[in-house]
Design an enzyme around this catalytic site. Sequence first.
Site, PDB file in Angstrom:
ATOM      1  N   ASN A  10      39.831  -4.084  45.550  1.00 62.51           N
ATOM      2  CA  ASN A  10      39.228  -3.268  46.721  1.00 62.51           C
ATOM      3  C   ASN A  10      38.309  -2.186  46.059  1.00 62.51           C
ATOM      4  OD1 ASN A  10      38.770  -1.401  48.590  1.00 62.51           O
ATOM      5  ND2 ASN A  10      40.983  -1.090  48.937  1.00 62.51           N
ATOM      6  N   ARG A  38      38.552  -6.862  49.737  1.00 60.27           N
ATOM      7  CA  ARG A  38      38.379  -6.076  50.695  1.00 60.27           C
ATOM      8  C   ARG A  38      36.925  -5.706  51.022  1.00 60.27           C
ATOM      9  NH1 ARG A  38      41.666  -0.569  52.634  1.00 60.27           N
ATOM     10  NH2 ARG A  38      40.704  -0.729  54.531  1.00 60.27           N
ATOM     11  N   ARG A  86      38.090  13.322  58.384  1.00 62.10           N
ATOM     12  CA  ARG A  86      37.031  12.998  59.544  1.00 62.10           C
ATOM     13  C   ARG A  86      37.538  13.578  60.765  1.00 62.10           C
ATOM     14  NH1 ARG A  86      37.559   6.596  58.195  1.00 62.10           N
ATOM     15  NH2 ARG A  86      38.331   7.117  56.352  1.00 62.10           N
TER      16      ARG A  86
END
Length: 402
Positions: free
Chosen positions: A10, A87, A237
Amino acid sequence: MGAEWVLVLNCGSSSVKLALVDPASGERRVTGLAERVGTSGATVHLCRDGVEDTSVPEDPSSRGALTHLMASLDDGERDSLVGVGHRVVHGGSRFSASVAVDDAILADLHSLVDLAPLHMPANLLGIETARDALPGLAQVAVFDTAFHQTMPPVAYRYAVPRDWYDEHHVRRYGFHGTSHRFVSARAAEVLGRDVEDLRLVVLHLGNGCSAAAVRGGESIDTTMGLTPLEGLVMGTRSGDVDPGLLGYVARRLDLDVEGVVDALNTRSGLLALSGISNDMRTVCEAAEQGSPDARLAVDVFCYRAAKAVGALAVALGGLDAVVLTGGIGEHSAEVRRGILSHLGVLGLHEDPSANAEHGRGTSGRVSREDHPVALVVPTDEELLIARDTAHLAAQAVGEPVR
Ligand code: AMP
């Protein structure tokens, strides 16, 4: 060790994660993490058979850190590999499933960089570096978006000018697909039901958060959109905001649009509401100790997640189970309680002792009634990446798929 392991990578913009995974059992033989890559503080941690080792890569770039991590594998571990699973954050509308990467696929992936300019370059660098370091092994891309490609147009189209969609690919894609897919299948096992017969809302609540409506094992809607900024409140976020906010804040603070979007990605969410941390553990502790801002952050987080469950239950036309996963969904009984406290209208009520008991690695029911039911199910995206990789690697060399 037989030739049965998958190297799962990843590669992000500031960190690289590595795991040597047995796709059959999920066992990890080696795990590795390179942090602060691209800076002079780049550090590599490797854990093998429970023993940790920390080192500093000679070359601190992403490529250097990844090469350093892969070079840490011993000959036996390399020989045991059947493939490398990557990923990849964005597969656009092009990829609705994992894929073995060849030159043509790599070119397709490069054409998608614009859709996720912060993440795709690092993901692609990972594939290219692993291909160079481990030639001859299948390199498989597993996309965060692929599971949501079954969404119908009514769920994925934005009401925006037509050419934005036709020419610039502006539509909802959704993310965390690997987790939503893994957890839906596991939830069906836990319930002893066929996933084909289930209407699930999966809440993946980690640093990033999204909810998905999964009917018959397929995603039919989700809260993230063109980018992973849409939807639920997350660590840093904002999730959904009025798009009119962009122009207003840009004018008031004399920022350009990128500056406002950056603030919505990196200085918002739990961090902004609590004024303390983006980490739910820290925020919950501060709320417990009486911080009104931390309390509000937890409350907004839970309220927005619960509203999404309601919306997605409508998309599903009914609800059999809400499935909670991700670092927060799996570990925070308090957040699960907060979300369930809004869901009595759907027939869901917390079972306090079951809620206190589950999570921390175990699956189980956390609501009182049998139907609909709320479940905790630990996610394991690396395992699904390893399984897809083993599956495609076996096909690539003409062996039967296990
Ligand atoms: P993930 O991205 O899935 O690793 O999840 C990371 C998030 O899970 C962070 O916000 C952590 O604070 C949160 N988390 C992990 N353990 C707990 C816990 N015991 N209570 C609350 N949040 C937790």
